[in-house]
Design an enzyme around this catalytic site. Structure first.
Site, PDB file in Angstrom:
ATOM      1  N   GLN A 246     -10.235  -2.424   2.405  1.00 53.11           N
ATOM      2  CA  GLN A 246      -9.764  -3.071   3.632  1.00 53.11           C
ATOM      3  C   GLN A 246      -9.680  -2.123   4.822  1.00 53.11           C
ATOM      4  OE1 GLN A 246      -5.896  -4.095   1.639  1.00 53.11           O
ATOM      5  NE2 GLN A 246      -5.052  -3.776   3.683  1.00 53.11           N
TER       6      GLN A 246
ATOM      7  N   VAL B 155      11.005  -6.905   9.719  1.00 62.68           N
ATOM      8  CA  VAL B 155      12.203  -6.064   9.871  1.00 62.68           C
ATOM      9  C   VAL B 155      11.929  -5.093  11.017  1.00 62.68           C
ATOM     10  CG1 VAL B 155      13.709  -4.383   8.745  1.00 62.68           C
ATOM     11  CG2 VAL B 155      12.777  -6.302   7.427  1.00 62.68           C
TER      12      VAL B 155
ATOM     13  N   LYS C 167       5.054  -9.553   9.677  1.00 63.71           N
ATOM     14  CA  LYS C 167       4.425  -8.676  10.679  1.00 63.71           C
ATOM     15  C   LYS C 167       2.906  -8.819  10.636  1.00 63.71           C
ATOM     16  CE  LYS C 167       3.889  -4.161  10.327  1.00 63.71           C
ATOM     17  NZ  LYS C 167       2.454  -3.938  10.651  1.00 63.71           N
TER      18      LYS C 167
ATOM     19  N   GLN D 233      -2.828 -11.915   8.198  1.00 65.67           N
ATOM     20  CA  GLN D 233      -2.955 -11.660   6.752  1.00 65.67           C
ATOM     21  C   GLN D 233      -2.228 -12.745   5.951  1.00 65.67           C
ATOM     22  OE1 GLN D 233      -2.796  -7.761   4.566  1.00 65.67           O
ATOM     23  NE2 GLN D 233      -0.669  -8.343   4.205  1.00 65.67           N
TER      24      GLN D 233
ATOM     25  N   GLY E  66       5.127  -9.824   4.286  1.00 60.47           N
ATOM     26  CA  GLY E  66       5.882  -9.674   5.524  1.00 60.47           C
ATOM     27  C   GLY E  66       5.199 -10.377   6.689  1.00 60.47           C
TER      28      GLY E  66
ATOM     29  N   GLY F 103      11.235  -2.855   5.437  1.00 63.67           N
ATOM     30  CA  GLY F 103      10.518  -4.135   5.435  1.00 63.67           C
ATOM     31  C   GLY F 103      10.069  -4.512   4.029  1.00 63.67           C
ATOM     32  N   HIS F 104       9.502  -3.539   3.306  1.00 65.30           N
ATOM     33  CA  HIS F 104       9.080  -3.803   1.920  1.00 65.30           C
ATOM     34  C   HIS F 104      10.285  -4.093   1.026  1.00 65.30           C
ATOM     35  CE1 HIS F 104       5.694  -1.038   3.252  1.00 65.30           C
ATOM     36  NE2 HIS F 104       5.042  -2.105   2.846  1.00 65.30           N
TER      37      HIS F 104
ATOM     38  N   MET G 187       0.845  -1.201   0.000  1.00 61.94           N
ATOM     39  CA  MET G 187       0.000   0.000   0.000  1.00 61.94           C
ATOM     40  C   MET G 187       0.880   1.250   0.000  1.00 61.94           C
ATOM     41  SD  MET G 187      -3.434  -0.963   2.030  1.00 61.94           S
ATOM     42  CE  MET G 187      -2.791  -0.719   3.666  1.00 61.94           C
TER      43      MET G 187
HETATM   44  O1  PAF Z   1      -0.119  -5.664   3.595  1.00 64.64           O
HETATM   45  C1  PAF Z   1      -0.543  -4.782   2.818  1.00 64.64           C
HETATM   46  O2  PAF Z   1       0.137  -3.782   2.551  1.00 64.64           O
HETATM   47  C2  PAF Z   1      -1.935  -4.920   2.209  1.00 64.64           C
HETATM   48  O3  PAF Z   1      -2.811  -5.526   3.092  1.00 64.64           O
HETATM   49  C3  PAF Z   1      -1.923  -5.647   0.854  1.00 64.64           C
HETATM   50  C4  PAF Z   1      -1.456  -7.079   0.987  1.00 64.64           C
HETATM   51  C5  PAF Z   1      -1.032  -4.903  -0.131  1.00 64.64           C
HETATM   52  C6  PAF Z   1      -3.341  -5.677   0.262  1.00 64.64           C
HETATM   53  O4  PAF Z   1      -3.839  -4.384   0.065  1.00 64.64           O
END
Ligand code: PAF
Length: 295
Positions: A63, A185, A159, A163, A157, A38-39, A32
């Site tokens: 979401q 991370v 964290k 999810q 991730g 971390g990304h 997002m």
């Molecule tokens: O973890 C996230 O950043 C979001 O939940 C994702 C997986 C990109 C879905 O919008």
């Protein structure tokens, strides 16, 4: 390596199809935005495992159960593109809700119920209970993102523990992609890296370390033989409360089997999960209590 920043879902779909047709095994990192280390660790893991890495940035309104949270969510597309390019990505794309779901929105711009994806039983309890509709929104967008990119592997991730379970279950039901979960991370003081950390005031940032302190206290107790989920969760809760954050939940789950409520103890293995608010900012974290390394 060249890098493309695409601003429409249709362009991204064509781009990914062309790369797959050229024989490229795509690794995918859905995000997002407001990207952090971390990304970038996910991008690097994808680059090591696949031929080319595709990253999505979409602040998914489906979401967010709290409209203020959606509004406040940090955004920096150009900065994100520069970061993932440097980390080895081949393409970053973004889009709109309409671009992802053409002909599937009602007149008010909301997704029609028949196009929402069931998040499955791992969505029950904890985040699912505290954020009604959240995992349906995650499952719906992740399913569509997988359909657009059609990656061989997708990277998430640790964290976001619950999810990851929801996404693994979704991938199993739709027959792919392979899901890779990469370790959380952490900052030097233990705070898990999160896009929301950028929204913390200086004082709340200092206090936020109590989440990881509580998790590490539970891990130490587990290593010393404590097996009661109630006692272990209590250690996490006590650290968060004495740190001055508003606790939403502190809970223990069996990593072998997700349950909406507390598992029957004593446990062979355990993961501790926590959610708390620092001012207006909601933070989550978790730790595998049995593991020697970081989760
Ligand atoms: O973890 C996230 O950043 C979001 O939940 C994702 C997986 C990109 C879905 O919008």
């Amino acid at each position: 390596m060249s890098f493309d920043l695409l601003r429409s879902v249709a362009e991204a779909r064509d781009f990914c199809a062309a790369r797959r047709d050229a024989g490229s095994r795509l690794g995918f990192v859905p995000t997002m935005g407001a990207l952090h280390e971390g990304h970038l660790a996910l991008v690097r893991a994808a680059a090591a495992a696949c031929d080319e890495v595709v990253v999505s940035v979409f602040v998914n309104p489906l979401q967010f159960n709290d409209p203020r949270d959606l509004e406040r969510y940090p955004r920096d597309l150009e900065g994100d593109a520069e970061l993932v390019r440097a980390a080895g990505a081949r393409m970053l794309f973004t889009g709109t809700l309409e671009g992802f779901f053409p002909d599937e929105l009602d007149e008010a711009g909301a997704l029609l119920p028949q196009h929402r994806v069931d998040p499955g039983s791992c969505a029950l309890g904890l985040e699912g209970e505290h954020r009604p509709g959240h995992f349906e929104g995650v499952a719906t967008i992740v399913d569509r993102l997988f359909e657009v990119v059609q990656p061989e592997q997708a990277f998430f991730g640790a964290k976001d523990y619950q999810q990851c379970l929801v996404v693994r279950d979704l991938a199993a039901r739709r027959g792919g992609p392979h899901i890779q979960v990469c370790p959380t991370v952490r900052e030097g003081d233990g705070l898990a890296r999160s896009s929301r950390n950028a929204l913390l005031t200086e004082g709340d940032r200092a206090r936020a370390v109590c989440l990881s302190k509580g998790l590490f206290a539970a891990r130490a107790a587990f290593a010393s033989g404590e097996r009661s989920p109630r006692v272990l969760a209590g250690l996490v809760a006590a650290a968060v409360e004495s740190g001055g954050l508003d606790l939403e939940y502190a809970a223990i789950r069996d990593p072998q089997r997700w349950t909406a409520g507390d598992p029957e103890g004593p446990l062979e293995q355990a993961v501790a999960l926590v959610a708390a608010r620092a001012g207006a900012v909601r933070l989550i974290d978790n730790l595998d209590l049995g593991a020697g390394g970081g989760a």
